[in-house]
Design a protein around this motif. Structure first.
Motif, mmCIF file in Angstrom:
data_model
loop_
_atom_site.group_PDB
_atom_site.id
_atom_site.type_symbol
_atom_site.label_atom_id
_atom_site.label_comp_id
_atom_site.label_asym_id
_atom_site.label_seq_id
_atom_site.Cartn_x
_atom_site.Cartn_y
_atom_site.Cartn_z
ATOM 1 N N HIS A 75 -4.624 -3.936 -9.189
ATOM 2 C CA HIS A 75 -4.479 -5.201 -8.463
ATOM 3 C C HIS A 75 -3.203 -5.122 -7.643
ATOM 4 O O HIS A 75 -2.163 -4.676 -8.136
ATOM 5 C CB HIS A 75 -4.384 -6.386 -9.425
ATOM 6 C CG HIS A 75 -4.134 -7.680 -8.717
ATOM 7 N ND1 HIS A 75 -2.872 -8.189 -8.541
ATOM 8 C CD2 HIS A 75 -4.975 -8.546 -8.116
ATOM 9 C CE1 HIS A 75 -2.953 -9.334 -7.874
ATOM 10 N NE2 HIS A 75 -4.216 -9.565 -7.595
ATOM 11 N N GLU A 90 -4.255 -10.361 -1.443
ATOM 12 C CA GLU A 90 -4.531 -9.926 -2.810
ATOM 13 C C GLU A 90 -5.706 -8.979 -2.772
ATOM 14 O O GLU A 90 -6.743 -9.286 -2.177
ATOM 15 C CB GLU A 90 -4.818 -11.114 -3.716
ATOM 16 C CG GLU A 90 -3.572 -11.930 -3.974
ATOM 17 C CD GLU A 90 -3.624 -12.674 -5.289
ATOM 18 O OE1 GLU A 90 -3.827 -12.042 -6.334
ATOM 19 O OE2 GLU A 90 -3.477 -13.902 -5.228
ATOM 20 N N GLU A 92 -7.975 -5.715 -4.978
ATOM 21 C CA GLU A 92 -8.267 -4.926 -6.165
ATOM 22 C C GLU A 92 -8.902 -3.629 -5.675
ATOM 23 O O GLU A 92 -9.822 -3.654 -4.863
ATOM 24 C CB GLU A 92 -9.216 -5.676 -7.099
ATOM 25 C CG GLU A 92 -9.343 -5.016 -8.445
ATOM 26 C CD GLU A 92 -10.076 -5.875 -9.448
ATOM 27 O OE1 GLU A 92 -11.084 -5.395 -10.000
ATOM 28 O OE2 GLU A 92 -9.636 -7.018 -9.684
#
Length: 125
Positions: A75, A90, A92
């Motif tokens: 992450h 953000e 992942e």
């Protein structure tokens, strides 16, 4: 209508495969962003600060019917500042051993839309 080209030069460390689950790394980068189009290139002041965390190791994941083993999930939380405007990103990232990046999920505060990309095929030599 004028065509604009954007060139960004940076070195972002997406994976540290020796970090344990829950472990983190971070960096602050100065970006070299140049916008080209029609006239003289324009340079924009920009920075990227990020912290990455290992979420999972040795996972098994199936994507589009392909099963990948020994997957590491990362992450990343990033703050990008371009021309004094902030964007939170953000992401992942899923990495499979001996293959590389197999899936990416990213959301940006610019549009709040989650984008998903995944590996559709690969060939090992």
């Amino acid at each position: 209508m004028e065509t604009l080209y954007l060139l960004v030069n940076m070195r972002l460390k997406l994976l540290k495969d020796d970090v344990l689950v829950g472990g983190t790394w971070s960096d602050n980068l100065t970006l070299d962003i140049k916008v080209y189009g029609g006239g003289t290139p324009v340079s924009l002041p920009a920075t990227l600060s990020y912290t990455s965390t290992i979420l999972e190791r040795n996972a098994t994941e199936t994507i589009e019917g392909n099963t990948y083993t020994n997957v590491i999930k990362v992450h990343m939380y990033a703050l990008e500042t371009v021309n004094s405007q902030n964007t939170i990103i953000e992401s992942e990232y899923w990495f499979a051993k001996d293959i590389g990046l197999i899936k990416e999920i990213t959301t940006s505060s610019t549009d709040n839309i989650t984008k998903v990309s995944y590996l559709t095929s690969y060939e090992l030599n």
